[in-house]
Design an enzyme around this catalytic site. Structure first.
Site, short mmCIF file in Angstrom:
data_model
loop_
_atom_site.label_atom_id
_atom_site.label_comp_id
_atom_site.label_asym_id
_atom_site.label_seq_id
_atom_site.Cartn_x
_atom_site.Cartn_y
_atom_site.Cartn_z
N GLY A 1 73.52 78.34 37.54
CA GLY A 1 72.31 79.01 37.07
C GLY A 1 72.05 80.31 37.80
O GLY A 1 70.92 80.59 38.20
N SER B 1 72.42 83.55 36.77
CA SER B 1 72.24 84.78 36.01
C SER B 1 70.88 85.43 36.26
O SER B 1 70.69 86.62 35.98
CB SER B 1 72.41 84.51 34.51
OG SER B 1 71.44 83.59 34.05
N SER B 2 69.91 84.66 36.78
CA SER B 2 68.58 85.21 37.01
C SER B 2 67.84 84.32 38.00
O SER B 2 68.31 83.25 38.39
CB SER B 2 67.79 85.30 35.70
OG SER B 2 67.60 84.01 35.14
N GLY B 3 66.65 84.78 38.40
CA GLY B 3 65.74 83.95 39.20
C GLY B 3 66.30 83.51 40.53
O GLY B 3 67.01 84.25 41.23
N LYS C 1 75.67 81.66 29.58
CA LYS C 1 75.86 82.83 28.73
C LYS C 1 76.98 83.75 29.20
O LYS C 1 77.26 84.76 28.56
CB LYS C 1 74.55 83.62 28.65
CG LYS C 1 73.39 82.82 28.07
CD LYS C 1 72.11 83.62 28.09
CE LYS C 1 70.94 82.80 27.55
NZ LYS C 1 69.66 83.58 27.59
N ASP D 1 78.43 75.21 31.54
CA ASP D 1 77.33 74.41 31.00
C ASP D 1 77.33 73.09 31.76
O ASP D 1 78.23 72.27 31.60
CB ASP D 1 77.54 74.17 29.50
CG ASP D 1 76.41 73.37 28.87
OD1 ASP D 1 75.51 72.89 29.61
OD2 ASP D 1 76.42 73.19 27.64
N SER E 1 65.61 71.09 44.27
CA SER E 1 64.62 70.16 43.73
C SER E 1 63.35 70.94 43.45
O SER E 1 63.38 72.02 42.85
CB SER E 1 64.40 69.01 44.72
OG SER E 1 63.40 68.13 44.27
N TYR F 1 59.71 66.74 33.80
CA TYR F 1 60.31 67.62 34.81
C TYR F 1 60.14 67.00 36.20
O TYR F 1 61.10 66.93 36.98
CB TYR F 1 59.64 68.99 34.78
CG TYR F 1 60.16 69.95 35.84
CD1 TYR F 1 61.40 70.56 35.69
CD2 TYR F 1 59.41 70.24 36.97
CE1 TYR F 1 61.88 71.44 36.65
CE2 TYR F 1 59.87 71.12 37.93
CZ TYR F 1 61.11 71.71 37.77
OH TYR F 1 61.59 72.57 38.73
N ALA G 1 59.72 63.88 36.91
CA ALA G 1 60.57 62.68 36.99
C ALA G 1 62.02 63.06 37.28
O ALA G 1 62.70 62.39 38.06
CB ALA G 1 60.47 61.89 35.69
N SER G 2 62.49 64.14 36.66
CA SER G 2 63.88 64.56 36.89
C SER G 2 64.07 65.00 38.34
O SER G 2 65.12 64.72 38.95
CB SER G 2 64.27 65.68 35.92
OG SER G 2 63.65 66.92 36.23
N LYS G 3 63.08 65.69 38.91
CA LYS G 3 63.21 66.13 40.30
C LYS G 3 63.03 64.97 41.27
O LYS G 3 63.68 64.95 42.33
CB LYS G 3 62.20 67.25 40.58
CG LYS G 3 62.48 68.53 39.81
CD LYS G 3 63.87 69.08 40.08
CE LYS G 3 64.12 70.41 39.41
NZ LYS G 3 65.49 70.93 39.70
N THR H 1 59.46 83.60 38.71
CA THR H 1 60.70 83.77 37.95
C THR H 1 60.37 83.63 36.46
O THR H 1 59.22 83.45 36.07
CB THR H 1 61.73 82.69 38.33
OG1 THR H 1 61.24 81.41 37.88
CG2 THR H 1 61.97 82.65 39.83
#
Length: 271
Positions: free
Chosen positions: A12, A14-16, A38, A54, A132, A146, A148-150, A181
C-alpha cells in the site's frame, strides 16, 4: 542480486502512510520495494521501487514476493500497510461486504506474512511490521468491521511474535490514530442503508472527515515504522502520534465506565 543495504517491502505504498513509510525507510538506508494494486510492472518512484500487488490475491502475493527476492536477494522488513476502512452501522453491512474487508485487512496480512516468513527464517532475521490502529484496542461505533479487523490483526501479531521470535524474526504492531491521509476515499460504505441509523451515521461520517483533516501527518506514522524497523530492542507495540498515545493510556488505566462514556461522548452518542 544481493544488496549490502537491508531490504524493506511495504504494501500500500502509492500514497498516505505507505508512501511516507517507503520514503522514510529509503532515507534510513533501506532498499525499498513498495507495492500498489494500481502499479504497472516495476517502476521507480519517490526513490523506491514500486511493483504491482493485490494482497487479497494469493498468486499476486507470491509473485510480488518472488520479484523482490529476485531483485534484492532478501527481505529484512515487511510492512503490512495495505488496507481499507469501513463506515456504516454493523447491522447495515452484509456478510459478503464484511468478508471483503477481512480479506484485505486481515487475510492480506496473513498472506504476506506466510510468503516472507520462509525467507526470514532461512536468514535467521527479519521484522514483520503490521500497521494496526488505535481501533485495534478501542471500540469504534459505525466502524465496527474495521475495528474488528484491526483487533484481529492485534491478536494475530502478538501470537505470531511468540512463535517466530526463536528464529530471529519479530512481529510488531504500529498503532496510529486519525491520520491526515486519503483514508476516507478508501473507505467502504454499506451497499444498503437503514433509516434507523441514518442520523447517527451521517454525524459519524462528518466527524470522521473532520478528524482525518486535522489528524496526524503520515510522516509521524512513517517515523514510528522506521523506529520499529531499526530499534535494537524492538517493542511489540508502537503507538504513533499523541492521540494514539492518549487513547492507549486511557484504555489501560481509565475505569471501564469512564472509557465507555468517553467513547460515547467523542462519537456524539447519547449517554
Amino acid at each position: 542480486m544481493t544488496q549490502t543495504k537491508p531490504v524493506a517491502l511495504v504494501t500500500g505504498a502509492s500514497s498516505g502512510i505507505g508512501r511516507d513509510a517507503a520514503m522514510a525507510l529509503t532515507a534510513a538506508g533501506f532498499q525499498v520495494a513498495g507495492t500498489s494494486r494500481k502499479a504497472s510492472g516495476l517502476t521507480e518512484r519517490d526513490g523506491f521501487t514500486l511493483l504491482a500487488l493485490d494482497v487479497a490475491d494469493d498468486a499476486s502475493v507470491a509473485a510480488a514476493v518472488e520479484q523482490v527476492i529476485e531483485r534484492f536477494g532478501r527481505i529484512d522488513v515487511l510492512v503490512n500497510n495495505a488496507g481499507v476502512g469501513t463506515t456504516g452501522a454493523a447491522e447495515e453491512r452484509s456478510i459478503a461486504e464484511d468478508q471483503a474487508v477481512f480479506d484485505i485487512n486481515v487475510f492480506g496480512v496473513m498472506r504476506m506474512t506466510k510468503a516472507v516468513l520462509p525467507h526470514m527464517r532461512a536468514q535467521r532475521s527479519g521484522r514483520i511490521i503490521n500497521v494496526s490502529s488505535a481501533l485495534g484496542f478501542a471500540p469504534a461505533p459505525y466502524q465496527a468491521i474495521y475495528a474488528a479487523s484491526k483487533h484481529a490483526v492485534e491478536g494475530y501479531t502478538e501470537s505470531l511474535d511468540h512463535e517466530i521470535r526463536g528464529f530471529g524474526v519479530r512481529a510488531l504492531l504500529i498503532e496510529p490514530a486519525l491520520t491526515n491521509t486519503a483514508f476516507e476515499a478508501n473507505t467502504l460504505p454499506p451497499a444498503t442503508s437503514m433509516e434507523t441509523y441514518a442520523k447517527q451515521r451521517t454525524a459519524h461520517d462528518e466527524l470522521l472527515a473532520a478528524g482525518l483533516a486535522s489528524g496526524d501527518d503520515p510522516s509521524i506514522v512513517a517515523a514510528t515504522i522506521v523506529a520499529a524497523a531499526t530499534d535494537r530492542k524492538p517493542k511489540l507495540r508502537y503507538t504513533a502520534g499523541p492521540m494514539a498515545r492518549r487513547m492507549s493510556r486511557l484504555r489501560r488505566f481509565a475505569p471501564a465506565s469512564a472509557f465507555d462514556q468517553g467513547i460515547r461522548k467523542f462519537n456524539g452518542l447519547p449517554a
